[in-house]
Design a protein around this motif. Structure first.
Motif, mmCIF file in Angstrom:
data_model
loop_
_atom_site.group_PDB
_atom_site.id
_atom_site.type_symbol
_atom_site.label_atom_id
_atom_site.label_comp_id
_atom_site.label_asym_id
_atom_site.label_seq_id
_atom_site.Cartn_x
_atom_site.Cartn_y
_atom_site.Cartn_z
ATOM 1 N N TYR A 1 0.249 4.821 -5.449
ATOM 2 C CA TYR A 1 1.135 3.772 -5.954
ATOM 3 C C TYR A 1 2.218 4.363 -6.843
ATOM 4 C CZ TYR A 1 -1.228 -0.410 -4.246
ATOM 5 O OH TYR A 1 -1.721 -1.411 -3.445
ATOM 6 N N LEU A 2 1.817 5.274 -7.706
ATOM 7 C CA LEU A 2 2.766 5.851 -8.653
ATOM 8 C C LEU A 2 3.821 6.683 -7.937
ATOM 9 C CD1 LEU A 2 3.421 6.211 -11.654
ATOM 10 C CD2 LEU A 2 1.951 8.229 -11.665
ATOM 11 N N VAL A 3 3.406 7.539 -7.031
ATOM 12 C CA VAL A 3 4.339 8.413 -6.320
ATOM 13 C C VAL A 3 5.228 7.612 -5.374
ATOM 14 C CG1 VAL A 3 4.515 10.314 -4.672
ATOM 15 C CG2 VAL A 3 2.833 10.427 -6.530
ATOM 16 N N ALA A 4 4.649 6.605 -4.693
ATOM 17 C CA ALA A 4 5.434 5.794 -3.753
ATOM 18 C C ALA A 4 6.560 5.043 -4.446
ATOM 19 C CB ALA A 4 4.527 4.810 -3.019
ATOM 20 N N SER B 1 10.322 7.735 -1.979
ATOM 21 C CA SER B 1 10.233 6.920 -0.772
ATOM 22 C C SER B 1 9.374 7.618 0.282
ATOM 23 C CB SER B 1 11.637 6.684 -0.207
ATOM 24 O OG SER B 1 11.575 5.924 0.979
ATOM 25 N N GLY B 2 8.371 6.910 0.780
ATOM 26 C CA GLY B 2 7.477 7.484 1.776
ATOM 27 C C GLY B 2 6.339 8.284 1.187
ATOM 28 N N GLY B 3 6.376 8.485 -0.134
ATOM 29 C CA GLY B 3 5.305 9.206 -0.805
ATOM 30 C C GLY B 3 5.343 10.701 -0.554
ATOM 31 N N SER B 4 4.416 11.403 -1.163
ATOM 32 C CA SER B 4 4.297 12.856 -0.999
ATOM 33 C C SER B 4 2.845 13.244 -1.220
ATOM 34 C CB SER B 4 5.194 13.594 -2.002
ATOM 35 O OG SER B 4 4.899 14.980 -2.008
ATOM 36 N N THR C 1 -0.079 -1.508 1.666
ATOM 37 C CA THR C 1 -0.582 -1.670 0.302
ATOM 38 C C THR C 1 -0.130 -3.014 -0.248
ATOM 39 O OG1 THR C 1 1.353 -0.737 -0.809
ATOM 40 C CG2 THR C 1 -0.349 0.831 -0.067
ATOM 41 N N LEU C 2 -0.688 -3.383 -1.378
ATOM 42 C CA LEU C 2 -0.285 -4.612 -2.049
ATOM 43 C C LEU C 2 1.177 -4.529 -2.486
ATOM 44 C CD1 LEU C 2 -1.319 -7.349 -3.048
ATOM 45 C CD2 LEU C 2 -2.018 -6.230 -5.173
ATOM 46 N N LEU C 3 1.663 -3.323 -2.639
ATOM 47 C CA LEU C 3 3.055 -3.124 -3.041
ATOM 48 C C LEU C 3 4.011 -3.664 -1.980
ATOM 49 C CD1 LEU C 3 4.703 -1.897 -5.352
ATOM 50 C CD2 LEU C 3 4.668 0.279 -4.134
ATOM 51 N N ASP C 4 3.602 -3.637 -0.701
ATOM 52 C CA ASP C 4 4.438 -4.165 0.384
ATOM 53 C C ASP C 4 4.697 -5.657 0.205
ATOM 54 O OD1 ASP C 4 4.454 -1.667 1.541
ATOM 55 O OD2 ASP C 4 2.771 -2.084 2.860
ATOM 56 N N ILE C 5 3.609 -6.401 -0.067
ATOM 57 C CA ILE C 5 3.748 -7.841 -0.270
ATOM 58 C C ILE C 5 4.607 -8.125 -1.492
ATOM 59 C CG2 ILE C 5 2.499 -9.962 -0.852
ATOM 60 C CD1 ILE C 5 0.158 -8.971 0.753
ATOM 61 N N THR C 6 4.323 -7.418 -2.579
ATOM 62 C CA THR C 6 5.050 -7.635 -3.827
ATOM 63 C C THR C 6 6.537 -7.346 -3.664
ATOM 64 O OG1 THR C 6 3.068 -6.977 -5.051
ATOM 65 C CG2 THR C 6 5.135 -7.024 -6.272
ATOM 66 N N ALA D 1 7.452 -5.074 -8.820
ATOM 67 C CA ALA D 1 6.988 -3.796 -8.279
ATOM 68 C C ALA D 1 6.552 -2.844 -9.382
ATOM 69 C CB ALA D 1 8.090 -3.160 -7.427
ATOM 70 N N LEU D 2 7.374 -2.706 -10.418
ATOM 71 C CA LEU D 2 7.025 -1.804 -11.520
ATOM 72 C C LEU D 2 5.773 -2.272 -12.259
ATOM 73 C CD1 LEU D 2 7.550 0.659 -13.243
ATOM 74 C CD2 LEU D 2 9.174 -0.682 -14.597
ATOM 75 N N PRO D 3 5.677 -3.578 -12.645
ATOM 76 C CA PRO D 3 4.423 -4.029 -13.267
ATOM 77 C C PRO D 3 3.200 -3.795 -12.389
ATOM 78 C CG PRO D 3 6.135 -5.646 -13.644
ATOM 79 C CD PRO D 3 6.701 -4.636 -12.683
ATOM 80 N N LEU D 4 3.370 -3.952 -11.058
ATOM 81 C CA LEU D 4 2.235 -3.710 -10.163
ATOM 82 C C LEU D 4 1.830 -2.241 -10.197
ATOM 83 C CD1 LEU D 4 0.224 -4.610 -8.008
ATOM 84 C CD2 LEU D 4 1.975 -4.147 -6.286
ATOM 85 N N VAL D 5 2.803 -1.355 -10.209
ATOM 86 C CA VAL D 5 2.493 0.069 -10.285
ATOM 87 C C VAL D 5 1.773 0.384 -11.602
ATOM 88 C CG1 VAL D 5 3.489 2.387 -10.476
ATOM 89 C CG2 VAL D 5 4.355 0.793 -8.763
ATOM 90 N N ILE D 6 2.247 -0.233 -12.687
ATOM 91 C CA ILE D 6 1.574 -0.042 -13.981
ATOM 92 C C ILE D 6 0.138 -0.545 -13.901
ATOM 93 C CG2 ILE D 6 1.546 -0.756 -16.402
ATOM 94 C CD1 ILE D 6 4.611 -0.909 -16.266
ATOM 95 N N SER D 7 -0.039 -1.732 -13.274
ATOM 96 C CA SER D 7 -1.387 -2.278 -13.095
ATOM 97 C C SER D 7 -2.241 -1.356 -12.246
ATOM 98 C CB SER D 7 -1.298 -3.664 -12.443
ATOM 99 O OG SER D 7 -2.581 -4.201 -12.226
ATOM 100 N N ALA D 8 -1.633 -0.798 -11.192
ATOM 101 C CA ALA D 8 -2.369 0.118 -10.315
ATOM 102 C C ALA D 8 -2.836 1.341 -11.086
ATOM 103 C CB ALA D 8 -1.486 0.539 -9.139
#
Length: 383
Positions: free
Chosen positions: A111-114, A118-121, A262-267, A275-282
């Motif tokens: 979640y943090l890297v994505a 973009s696309g993650g690593s 991921t849940l980030l897609d819906i958000t 998106a940022l609060p969700l990443v913080i929550s993650a």
């Protein structure tokens, strides 16, 4: 002024519930929605209800053993075969906790890297995961349970607030969408019933955590731990079922967006500003869950052998978790962790069967043992 005893009791139960609740919510809140979307579509909420119901039954097994087996161990009346099963279960759960710690930090890292890349690593995700585990282990070695528990409480409080905010936004979006006819309920995937059960079995990890109270005996008495386990499961079940229910109308399976990863897609579709609060929550939820399971692994190793005391349990747990997080893909870790926990729950069911005097309970414990054995042997990856 003296504090009433019942108030002290309630406060103690809430304090004891922090570790299991953090572990349960961290186990699956971020992955249960996309997994159920791909498996059940519009019926996702029924999958959440089924998973929580099974978890409650398994929690009943753990609480039975907490009350009965611990008392017999203290009185030295526990038979040798059951005692050996208990030792085997303790060894299995250590392995499961190590795997789950690696899983939590991998999800956190994804979640943090994505969010930033973009696309993650995969390489950066592995690095972030390993550093996170190292931080948890360092705190545990220097401060022990109290140091970890303080972090756990802070992280859990923030996660609950952010989850409430995200849930409220999803509800508002559902209401607005249904009012305008803009919401399309996702289709039900055409999967064989056996495959659905095995996939659901493969996400047993999402409800893991209620058993952590068994290893908090040095800090809380039996009655407190039993009540804390129930409280944690009740809160987590309410959150899981409610969250899946409000997320279902917004799943991408029935839209051009396709199934959510991921849940980030819906958000990102519904409320990009979240998106940022969700990443913080993650980050906080997974970090909190990793802390909870590190605590449990430490407590369990302490009970296995006199050699596992001091800093050694933290070092063993940390090094093993780092090795897993650095080398194994996330969804593979999910399936492996689910099988490990299912094996532990199967052993606990057998122990409960052997120590129960009521036939209806024994039959129920036996059925649960067989179900968990099936998950151990046949569970499918979540993805």
């Amino acid at each position: 002024m003296d504090i009433p005893q019942n108030h002290v009791r309630r406060r103690t139960v809430v304090a004891a519930a922090v570790t299991p609740l953090a572990s349960i919510l961290g186990s699956g809140l971020l992955i249960i929605v996309p997994v159920l979307e791909r498996t059940l579509g519009a019926l996702a909420v029924f999958g959440a209800i089924a998973i929580c119901a099974v978890a409650w039954m398994l929690g009943t097994v753990i609480r039975h053993n907490l009350i009965v087996v611990e008392a017999r161990q203290a009185a030295k009346t526990l038979d040798l075969a059951t005692a050996r099963l208990g030792r085997l279960a303790d060894a299995v759960i250590v392995i499961a906790y190590v795997i789950s710690v690696a899983l939590y930090v991998r999800i956190m890292a994804e979640y943090l890297v994505a969010f930033f890349i973009s696309g993650g690593s995969p390489a950066v995700e592995a690095l972030v995961a390993c550093v996170s585990i190292a931080v948890i282990i360092l705190i545990g070695m220097l401060r022990g349970f109290r140091g970890l528990d303080r972090l756990d409480r802070i992280a859990l409080s923030v996660v609950l607030v952010l989850t409430a905010v995200l849930g409220s936004v999803l509800i508002a979006s559902d209401v607005g969408g249904f009012a305008t006819g803009a919401v399309t309920v996702p289709p039900i995937p055409a999967l064989p019933i056996g495959q659905i059960f095995m996939v659901l079995g493969g996400i047993v990890i999402t409800v893991q955590g209620f058993e952590t109270v068994r290893y908090l005996g040095a800090d809380f008495d039996v009655a407190t731990r039993v009540r804390a386990s129930r409280l944690a499961q009740a809160i987590a079940s309410f959150i899981y079922i409610g969250f899946v229910a409000v997320a279902t109308p917004l799943m991408g399976l029935g839209t051009a967006a396709g199934a959510d990863t991921t849940l980030l897609d819906i958000t990102a579709r519904v409320a990009p500003w979240l998106a940022l609060p969700l990443v913080i929550s993650a980050v906080l939820s997974q970090f909190s869950a990793a802390i909870a399971d590190t605590e449990a692994a430490d407590g369990n190793l302490n009970g296995l052998n006199a050699w596992f005391h001091g800093r050694r349990p933290y070092l063993i747990t940390g090094l093993a978790a780092i090795a897993i997080a650095a080398t194994i893909p996330t969804l593979t870790i999910v399936a492996i962790a689910s099988r490990a926990f299912a094996a532990y729950y199967a052993l606990q069911c057998v122990i409960a069967l052997r120590t129960s005097r009521r036939w209806p309970h024994r039959v129920g414990f036996g059925i649960l043992a067989l179900a968990m054995l099936a998950v151990t042997l046949f569970a499918l990856p979540a993805g």
